[in-house]
Design a protein around this motif. Structure first.
Motif, PDB file in Angstrom:
ATOM      1  N   PHE A   1       0.827  -1.218   0.000  1.00  0.00           N
ATOM      2  CA  PHE A   1       0.000   0.000   0.000  1.00  0.00           C
ATOM      3  C   PHE A   1       0.854   1.258   0.000  1.00  0.00           C
ATOM      4  O   PHE A   1       0.618   2.187  -0.789  1.00  0.00           O
ATOM      5  CB  PHE A   1      -0.933  -0.003   1.223  1.00  0.00           C
ATOM      6  CG  PHE A   1      -1.647   1.310   1.426  1.00  0.00           C
ATOM      7  CD1 PHE A   1      -2.745   1.640   0.643  1.00  0.00           C
ATOM      8  CD2 PHE A   1      -1.204   2.219   2.384  1.00  0.00           C
ATOM      9  CE1 PHE A   1      -3.400   2.859   0.823  1.00  0.00           C
ATOM     10  CE2 PHE A   1      -1.844   3.430   2.561  1.00  0.00           C
ATOM     11  CZ  PHE A   1      -2.953   3.747   1.789  1.00  0.00           C
ATOM     12  N   TRP A   2       1.837   1.329   0.888  1.00  0.00           N
ATOM     13  CA  TRP A   2       2.623   2.558   1.010  1.00  0.00           C
ATOM     14  C   TRP A   2       3.498   2.790  -0.219  1.00  0.00           C
ATOM     15  O   TRP A   2       3.754   3.934  -0.603  1.00  0.00           O
ATOM     16  CB  TRP A   2       3.478   2.517   2.269  1.00  0.00           C
ATOM     17  CG  TRP A   2       2.671   2.646   3.513  1.00  0.00           C
ATOM     18  CD1 TRP A   2       2.435   1.695   4.450  1.00  0.00           C
ATOM     19  CD2 TRP A   2       1.951   3.806   3.936  1.00  0.00           C
ATOM     20  NE1 TRP A   2       1.616   2.178   5.437  1.00  0.00           N
ATOM     21  CE2 TRP A   2       1.307   3.470   5.156  1.00  0.00           C
ATOM     22  CE3 TRP A   2       1.781   5.085   3.404  1.00  0.00           C
ATOM     23  CZ2 TRP A   2       0.520   4.392   5.842  1.00  0.00           C
ATOM     24  CZ3 TRP A   2       0.989   6.000   4.094  1.00  0.00           C
ATOM     25  CH2 TRP A   2       0.367   5.646   5.299  1.00  0.00           C
ATOM     26  N   GLY A   3       3.940   1.712  -0.842  1.00  0.00           N
ATOM     27  CA  GLY A   3       4.708   1.868  -2.067  1.00  0.00           C
ATOM     28  C   GLY A   3       3.864   2.450  -3.188  1.00  0.00           C
ATOM     29  O   GLY A   3       4.282   3.383  -3.882  1.00  0.00           O
TER      30      GLY A   3
ATOM     31  N   GLY B   1       9.388  22.896   4.885  1.00  0.00           N
ATOM     32  CA  GLY B   1       9.974  21.768   5.611  1.00  0.00           C
ATOM     33  C   GLY B   1       9.130  20.517   5.490  1.00  0.00           C
ATOM     34  O   GLY B   1       9.647  19.411   5.267  1.00  0.00           O
ATOM     35  N   LEU B   2       7.817  20.662   5.617  1.00  0.00           N
ATOM     36  CA  LEU B   2       6.915  19.523   5.453  1.00  0.00           C
ATOM     37  C   LEU B   2       6.930  19.007   4.016  1.00  0.00           C
ATOM     38  O   LEU B   2       6.807  17.799   3.781  1.00  0.00           O
ATOM     39  CB  LEU B   2       5.496  19.923   5.854  1.00  0.00           C
ATOM     40  CG  LEU B   2       5.254  20.181   7.349  1.00  0.00           C
ATOM     41  CD1 LEU B   2       3.856  20.730   7.586  1.00  0.00           C
ATOM     42  CD2 LEU B   2       5.472  18.906   8.150  1.00  0.00           C
ATOM     43  N   ALA B   3       7.086  19.920   3.051  1.00  0.00           N
ATOM     44  CA  ALA B   3       7.149  19.502   1.646  1.00  0.00           C
ATOM     45  C   ALA B   3       8.391  18.642   1.399  1.00  0.00           C
ATOM     46  O   ALA B   3       8.312  17.599   0.736  1.00  0.00           O
ATOM     47  CB  ALA B   3       7.158  20.736   0.739  1.00  0.00           C
ATOM     48  N   ILE B   4       9.532  19.071   1.932  1.00  0.00           N
ATOM     49  CA  ILE B   4      10.765  18.288   1.792  1.00  0.00           C
ATOM     50  C   ILE B   4      10.612  16.930   2.456  1.00  0.00           C
ATOM     51  O   ILE B   4      10.972  15.893   1.894  1.00  0.00           O
ATOM     52  CB  ILE B   4      11.957  19.062   2.393  1.00  0.00           C
ATOM     53  CG1 ILE B   4      12.240  20.333   1.586  1.00  0.00           C
ATOM     54  CG2 ILE B   4      13.211  18.184   2.429  1.00  0.00           C
ATOM     55  CD1 ILE B   4      13.267  21.249   2.232  1.00  0.00           C
ATOM     56  N   MET B   5      10.051  16.933   3.665  1.00  0.00           N
ATOM     57  CA  MET B   5       9.868  15.679   4.401  1.00  0.00           C
ATOM     58  C   MET B   5       8.958  14.723   3.633  1.00  0.00           C
ATOM     59  O   MET B   5       9.235  13.516   3.546  1.00  0.00           O
ATOM     60  CB  MET B   5       9.281  15.975   5.780  1.00  0.00           C
ATOM     61  CG  MET B   5       9.116  14.739   6.657  1.00  0.00           C
ATOM     62  SD  MET B   5       8.251  15.098   8.197  1.00  0.00           S
ATOM     63  CE  MET B   5       6.590  15.349   7.571  1.00  0.00           C
ATOM     64  N   SER B   6       7.877  15.238   3.050  1.00  0.00           N
ATOM     65  CA  SER B   6       6.934  14.388   2.322  1.00  0.00           C
ATOM     66  C   SER B   6       7.585  13.772   1.092  1.00  0.00           C
ATOM     67  O   SER B   6       7.430  12.573   0.822  1.00  0.00           O
ATOM     68  CB  SER B   6       5.711  15.211   1.906  1.00  0.00           C
ATOM     69  OG  SER B   6       5.058  15.749   3.031  1.00  0.00           O
ATOM     70  N   LEU B   7       8.348  14.579   0.339  1.00  0.00           N
ATOM     71  CA  LEU B   7       8.970  14.079  -0.882  1.00  0.00           C
ATOM     72  C   LEU B   7      10.041  13.041  -0.568  1.00  0.00           C
ATOM     73  O   LEU B   7      10.125  11.995  -1.223  1.00  0.00           O
ATOM     74  CB  LEU B   7       9.568  15.252  -1.666  1.00  0.00           C
ATOM     75  CG  LEU B   7       9.880  15.012  -3.148  1.00  0.00           C
ATOM     76  CD1 LEU B   7       8.643  14.527  -3.889  1.00  0.00           C
ATOM     77  CD2 LEU B   7      10.412  16.279  -3.787  1.00  0.00           C
ATOM     78  N   VAL B   8      10.853  13.312   0.434  1.00  0.00           N
ATOM     79  CA  VAL B   8      11.905  12.368   0.816  1.00  0.00           C
ATOM     80  C   VAL B   8      11.294  11.067   1.343  1.00  0.00           C
ATOM     81  O   VAL B   8      11.744   9.967   1.004  1.00  0.00           O
ATOM     82  CB  VAL B   8      12.835  13.004   1.872  1.00  0.00           C
ATOM     83  CG1 VAL B   8      13.779  11.958   2.463  1.00  0.00           C
ATOM     84  CG2 VAL B   8      13.644  14.136   1.254  1.00  0.00           C
ATOM     85  N   THR B   9      10.262  11.179   2.168  1.00  0.00           N
ATOM     86  CA  THR B   9       9.601   9.990   2.706  1.00  0.00           C
ATOM     87  C   THR B   9       9.011   9.139   1.582  1.00  0.00           C
ATOM     88  O   THR B   9       9.079   7.899   1.627  1.00  0.00           O
ATOM     89  CB  THR B   9       8.488  10.397   3.690  1.00  0.00           C
ATOM     90  OG1 THR B   9       9.052  11.182   4.741  1.00  0.00           O
ATOM     91  CG2 THR B   9       7.819   9.168   4.284  1.00  0.00           C
ATOM     92  N   ALA B  10       8.444   9.785   0.573  1.00  0.00           N
ATOM     93  CA  ALA B  10       7.862   9.046  -0.549  1.00  0.00           C
ATOM     94  C   ALA B  10       8.921   8.216  -1.270  1.00  0.00           C
ATOM     95  O   ALA B  10       8.693   7.041  -1.595  1.00  0.00           O
ATOM     96  CB  ALA B  10       7.190  10.017  -1.521  1.00  0.00           C
ATOM     97  N   PHE B  11      10.091   8.800  -1.498  1.00  0.00           N
ATOM     98  CA  PHE B  11      11.154   8.053  -2.171  1.00  0.00           C
ATOM     99  C   PHE B  11      11.666   6.909  -1.298  1.00  0.00           C
ATOM    100  O   PHE B  11      11.963   5.820  -1.807  1.00  0.00           O
ATOM    101  CB  PHE B  11      12.305   8.991  -2.542  1.00  0.00           C
ATOM    102  CG  PHE B  11      12.094   9.718  -3.829  1.00  0.00           C
ATOM    103  CD1 PHE B  11      12.166   9.049  -5.040  1.00  0.00           C
ATOM    104  CD2 PHE B  11      11.807  11.060  -3.844  1.00  0.00           C
ATOM    105  CE1 PHE B  11      11.968   9.714  -6.236  1.00  0.00           C
ATOM    106  CE2 PHE B  11      11.598  11.744  -5.029  1.00  0.00           C
ATOM    107  CZ  PHE B  11      11.677  11.061  -6.228  1.00  0.00           C
ATOM    108  N   MET B  12      11.767   7.124  -0.011  1.00  0.00           N
ATOM    109  CA  MET B  12      12.235   6.065   0.874  1.00  0.00           C
ATOM    110  C   MET B  12      11.227   4.913   0.934  1.00  0.00           C
ATOM    111  O   MET B  12      11.612   3.742   0.939  1.00  0.00           O
ATOM    112  CB  MET B  12      12.471   6.619   2.285  1.00  0.00           C
ATOM    113  CG  MET B  12      13.577   7.671   2.361  1.00  0.00           C
ATOM    114  SD  MET B  12      15.148   7.116   1.676  1.00  0.00           S
ATOM    115  CE  MET B  12      15.559   5.775   2.780  1.00  0.00           C
ATOM    116  N   LEU B  13       9.935   5.236   0.958  1.00  0.00           N
ATOM    117  CA  LEU B  13       8.912   4.186   0.971  1.00  0.00           C
ATOM    118  C   LEU B  13       8.901   3.408  -0.338  1.00  0.00           C
ATOM    119  O   LEU B  13       8.705   2.186  -0.345  1.00  0.00           O
ATOM    120  CB  LEU B  13       7.530   4.808   1.225  1.00  0.00           C
ATOM    121  CG  LEU B  13       7.290   5.352   2.636  1.00  0.00           C
ATOM    122  CD1 LEU B  13       5.948   6.060   2.723  1.00  0.00           C
ATOM    123  CD2 LEU B  13       7.365   4.232   3.670  1.00  0.00           C
ATOM    124  N   ILE B  14       9.133   4.105  -1.448  1.00  0.00           N
ATOM    125  CA  ILE B  14       9.223   3.408  -2.734  1.00  0.00           C
ATOM    126  C   ILE B  14      10.443   2.490  -2.741  1.00  0.00           C
ATOM    127  O   ILE B  14      10.387   1.351  -3.234  1.00  0.00           O
ATOM    128  CB  ILE B  14       9.287   4.420  -3.893  1.00  0.00           C
ATOM    129  CG1 ILE B  14       7.921   5.067  -4.095  1.00  0.00           C
ATOM    130  CG2 ILE B  14       9.729   3.738  -5.193  1.00  0.00           C
ATOM    131  CD1 ILE B  14       7.891   6.100  -5.189  1.00  0.00           C
TER     132      ILE B  14
END
Length: 367
Positions: A19-21, A342-355
């Motif tokens: 799901f998260w991927g 800051g939240l935008a950076i965190m969201s984008l980085v988290t998305a790549f890590m989850l992928i």
């Protein structure tokens, strides 16, 4: 229902069940679309969204104000250029608190943040080419403008700056990962395939580069190349190839012992053909996972460089640069100016890590 039998098909089915991927992949697709249509979606479509209104600086999200627009001289710029790079000839926008239509023009009272009476100025009808009478000025050149995310310390629309800033983050990730893959795969494949002194020399270079802190090396390369947009891309890319090279070397060392590689050598195929067509295609699974992590790392490094003032230079909107301009506002009662990027950076980085995690699980043959 057909069942996938190829390794790629099995990996794709396993990825779809994560799901998260899948959610993160969809989020990234949205971010890419926002980056492509940034100027079309941005309320301020001037180049770099750099339309300043100092009288309405640091306003809260949802702030609205009457805006008088004085058109600039029209310059030849095609729609495609505006779509990708923004409008070069920006109109002059003046925040006003009230206005009075006169016979020969319009009299306005400029907006003041403290609510006191602002300066009164009169603008003649000749400044408004599409208005045939003074009454038409109010309908064609005066409108209420709303800033959904508020304004920054220079009175620029924060939403527009954030939308265009997505391009910087995604571009730095793509270019840096591309450079790291080209260098890392090339050196790793050569070292793993030929071995011997070539392997020793490349491993020495890898170990030396690995021993230098990444951020320090990026800063050194950036200072050597100069501050700028493309210099950051090159600097980050030149520091991220080491891990790729080590993984590719290890994969090649194992794959080159396989029977089909021995058969290819017996058939007289050249080394570059064996490497490109037989070894590398069977060594790419870990590299794909590393690339997702490197994409996230590149975004963080660029944000850090922009925060330090040696990344993308003003007025280019960068999420790290926006945080740099407004981090002091965290204790001045307007923390959202720094928290939003800051939240935008965190969201984008988290998305790549989850992928990356989803790809790791999908390509795990033991699963």
């Amino acid at each position: 229902m057909k069942t996938a039998t190829s390794l790629t098909g099995i990996a794709l089915q396993k990825f779809k069940k994560n799901f998260w991927g899948v959610f993160s992949f969809g989020f990234l697709i949205v971010c890419v679309l926002l980056a492509i249509f940034a100027y079309a979606l941005a309320p301020d479509n001037s180049v770099n969204a750099n339309q300043m209104h100092l009288s309405i600086h640091s306003k809260n999200p949802g702030f609205d104000v009457l805006m008088l627009t004085i058109p600039a001289k029209v310059q030849n710029q095609n729609s495609l250029s505006i779509f990708f790079f923004g409008r070069k000839n920006v109109d002059t926008e003046i925040p006003i608190s009230k206005y009075i239509i006169r016979d020969r023009g319009v009299e306005i009272t400029e907006y003041t943040p403290d609510g006191t009476a602002g300066l009164q100025k009169e603008y003649p009808l000749s400044l408004f080419p599409e208005a045939k009478s003074a009454k038409e000025i109010s309908t064609k050149y005066i409108a209420e403008k709303r800033f959904l995310l508020g304004t920054d310390k220079y009175g620029r629309d924060l939403l527009s700056r954030m939308l265009i800033g997505i391009r910087i983050s995604l571009a730095i990730g793509f270019v840096a990962v591309f450079i790291s893959l080209v260098i890392g795969i090339s050196l790793g494949a050569i070292a793993g395939y030929y071995g011997g002194k070539i392997d020793a020399a490349i491993m020495w270079l890898i170990n030396v580069t690995w021993s230098i802190p990444t951020l320090l090396l990026v800063i050194a390369i950036t200072l050597a190349l100069g501050k700028g947009f493309w210099q950051v891309f090159i600097a980050v890319g030149l520091t991220m190839w080491v891990e790729v090279a080590r993984v590719v070397r290890g994969q090649v060392l194992g794959v080159k012992q396989m029977q089909y590689v021995t058969a290819a050598r017996a058939l007289g195929y050249r080394d570059y053909r064996i490497i490109l067509r037989h070894i590398l295609p069977n060594s790419m699974a870990p590299v794909i996972i590393i690339s997702a992590a490197n994409f996230a790392s590149a975004i963080l490094i660029e944000s850090g460089l922009s925060f330090l003032g040696i990344g993308a230079q003003p007025p280019i909107p960068s999420w790290g640069g926006i945080i740099k301009d407004h981090y002091a506002y965290i204790i001045l009662g307007k923390p959202y100016l720094a928290l939003i990027p800051g939240l935008a950076i965190m969201s984008l980085v988290t998305a790549f890590m989850l992928i990356g995690n989803a790809l790791r699980d999908a390509m795990d043959v033991r699963g």
